[in-house]
Scaffold this motif. Structure first.
Motif, mmCIF file in Angstrom:
data_model
loop_
_atom_site.group_PDB
_atom_site.id
_atom_site.type_symbol
_atom_site.label_atom_id
_atom_site.label_comp_id
_atom_site.label_asym_id
_atom_site.label_seq_id
_atom_site.Cartn_x
_atom_site.Cartn_y
_atom_site.Cartn_z
ATOM 1 N N SER A 1 -6.095 41.084 35.638
ATOM 2 C CA SER A 1 -5.880 41.689 36.951
ATOM 3 C C SER A 1 -4.524 42.365 37.000
ATOM 4 N N THR A 2 -4.374 43.225 37.996
ATOM 5 C CA THR A 2 -3.083 43.865 38.201
ATOM 6 C C THR A 2 -2.082 42.882 38.799
ATOM 7 N N MET A 3 -2.536 41.672 39.128
ATOM 8 C CA MET A 3 -1.675 40.622 39.678
ATOM 9 C C MET A 3 -1.157 39.694 38.574
ATOM 10 N N GLY A 4 -1.447 40.018 37.307
ATOM 11 C CA GLY A 4 -0.952 39.212 36.197
ATOM 12 C C GLY A 4 -1.832 38.032 35.824
ATOM 13 N N LYS A 5 -3.048 37.973 36.309
ATOM 14 C CA LYS A 5 -3.965 36.873 35.991
ATOM 15 C C LYS A 5 -4.836 37.250 34.799
ATOM 16 N N LEU A 6 -5.179 36.257 33.991
ATOM 17 C CA LEU A 6 -6.014 36.465 32.821
ATOM 18 C C LEU A 6 -7.067 35.366 32.764
ATOM 19 N N VAL A 7 -8.322 35.773 32.559
ATOM 20 C CA VAL A 7 -9.456 34.847 32.503
ATOM 21 C C VAL A 7 -10.308 35.224 31.306
ATOM 22 N N ARG A 8 -10.863 34.211 30.623
ATOM 23 C CA ARG A 8 -11.809 34.464 29.539
ATOM 24 C C ARG A 8 -13.161 33.873 29.928
ATOM 25 N N TYR A 9 -14.218 34.670 29.712
ATOM 26 C CA TYR A 9 -15.595 34.205 29.919
ATOM 27 C C TYR A 9 -16.235 34.069 28.548
ATOM 28 N N ARG A 10 -16.682 32.847 28.233
ATOM 29 C CA ARG A 10 -17.319 32.600 26.942
ATOM 30 C C ARG A 10 -18.241 31.398 27.065
ATOM 31 N N ASN A 11 -19.419 31.519 26.475
ATOM 32 C CA ASN A 11 -20.398 30.429 26.486
ATOM 33 C C ASN A 11 -20.709 29.934 27.894
ATOM 34 N N GLY A 12 -20.819 30.884 28.837
ATOM 35 C CA GLY A 12 -21.190 30.530 30.201
ATOM 36 C C GLY A 12 -20.084 29.921 31.043
ATOM 37 N N GLN A 13 -18.862 29.922 30.546
ATOM 38 C CA GLN A 13 -17.736 29.299 31.256
ATOM 39 C C GLN A 13 -16.597 30.285 31.468
ATOM 40 N N LEU A 14 -15.983 30.196 32.641
ATOM 41 C CA LEU A 14 -14.763 30.945 32.933
ATOM 42 C C LEU A 14 -13.571 30.026 32.682
ATOM 43 N N GLU A 15 -12.565 30.548 31.999
ATOM 44 C CA GLU A 15 -11.374 29.764 31.694
ATOM 45 C C GLU A 15 -10.139 30.576 32.055
ATOM 46 N N ARG A 16 -9.309 30.034 32.941
ATOM 47 C CA ARG A 16 -8.046 30.695 33.272
ATOM 48 C C ARG A 16 -7.063 30.474 32.129
ATOM 49 N N VAL A 17 -6.338 31.515 31.795
ATOM 50 C CA VAL A 17 -5.358 31.441 30.724
ATOM 51 C C VAL A 17 -3.991 31.635 31.350
ATOM 52 N N SER A 18 -3.104 30.658 31.106
ATOM 53 C CA SER A 18 -1.752 30.751 31.652
ATOM 54 C C SER A 18 -0.904 31.642 30.776
ATOM 55 N N LEU A 19 -0.193 32.539 31.424
ATOM 56 C CA LEU A 19 0.740 33.407 30.729
ATOM 57 C C LEU A 19 2.153 32.970 31.090
ATOM 58 N N THR A 20 3.008 32.905 30.095
ATOM 59 C CA THR A 20 4.405 32.580 30.371
ATOM 60 C C THR A 20 5.244 33.813 30.110
ATOM 61 N N ASN A 21 6.295 33.940 30.857
ATOM 62 C CA ASN A 21 7.219 35.058 30.664
ATOM 63 C C ASN A 21 8.352 34.610 29.761
ATOM 64 N N ASP A 22 8.251 34.973 28.520
ATOM 65 C CA ASP A 22 9.288 34.658 27.549
ATOM 66 C C ASP A 22 10.304 35.794 27.562
ATOM 67 N N GLU A 23 11.532 35.479 27.915
ATOM 68 C CA GLU A 23 12.576 36.502 28.037
ATOM 69 C C GLU A 23 13.167 36.896 26.675
ATOM 70 N N THR A 24 12.749 36.221 25.592
ATOM 71 C CA THR A 24 13.291 36.516 24.283
ATOM 72 C C THR A 24 12.813 37.875 23.795
ATOM 73 N N PRO A 25 13.733 38.780 23.446
ATOM 74 C CA PRO A 25 13.297 40.092 22.966
ATOM 75 C C PRO A 25 12.623 39.991 21.598
ATOM 76 N N LEU A 26 11.668 40.873 21.358
ATOM 77 C CA LEU A 26 11.024 40.935 20.057
ATOM 78 C C LEU A 26 11.936 41.647 19.082
ATOM 79 N N THR A 27 12.031 41.157 17.842
ATOM 80 C CA THR A 27 12.867 41.831 16.837
ATOM 81 C C THR A 27 12.050 42.214 15.645
#
Length: 169
Positions: A143-169
């Motif tokens: 979603s545009t609200m930052g939510k992520l869900v996976r649908y698999r095998n007839g089930q919806l699963e919310r996936v938690s996203l964390t904001n890691d402030e560490t820059p990628l190198t």
């Protein structure tokens, strides 16, 4: 412009209010509302691996093949009708198409097999907008609200996203 798609044949389809503009290898053409386009507002556009073009037009789900627009149907063969605005399409590993539908009353994920809706999954996710398919048969909804869900095998699963402030190198 509400959507854009690069087709396998090299043409570019641009969905607009009142038209689909097609930039092809031989020039420019349009399919206009009232002159072939069966509606006014073209939302999501998608091409499946079989070359069929899927569209959300107004609040209907349609396909385009051999110069004709066709309504997607229910599993019993009757017209699907008015479902809401189509935000996205995706194709899974089994060549089934999935559509993300937003209406004022509900958000839904539609499972489509052989141009018929075989399953409607209600979604409790505001501003659902994006779809992705993974190799394990899962369908990801974001979603545009930052939510992520996976649908698999007839089930919806919310996936938690964390904001890691560490820059990628």
């Amino acid at each position: 412009v509400s959507s854009v798609l690069a087709l396998d044949n090299g043409s570019i389809w641009v969905g607009n209010s009142g038209a689909i503009d097609i930039l092809g290898p031989t020039g420019f053409s349009s399919i206009l509302a009232g002159r072939g386009l069966p509606g006014q507002d073209v939302g999501a556009i998608f091409e499946d691996t079989g070359g069929r073009i899927w569209l959300g037009i107004d609040d209907r789900l349609m396909t385009y093949e051999q110069g004709r627009f066709l309504d997607v149907k229910k599993s019993d063969g009757t017209l699907l009708g008015h479902v809401g605005t189509t935000s996205a399409f995706i194709e899974d590993v089994d060549a089934n198409v999935w559509a993300l539908i937003n209406s004022p009353a509900q958000r839904s994920l539609l499972h489509i097999k052989n141009q018929r809706v075989t399953e409607t999954i209600p979604l409790d996710i505001r501003r659902a907008r994006y779809l992705a398919a993974d190799r394990a048969g899962g369908i990801w909804i974001a979603s545009t609200m930052g939510k992520l869900v996976r649908y698999r095998n007839g089930q919806l699963e919310r996936v938690s996203l964390t904001n890691d402030e560490t820059p990628l190198t």
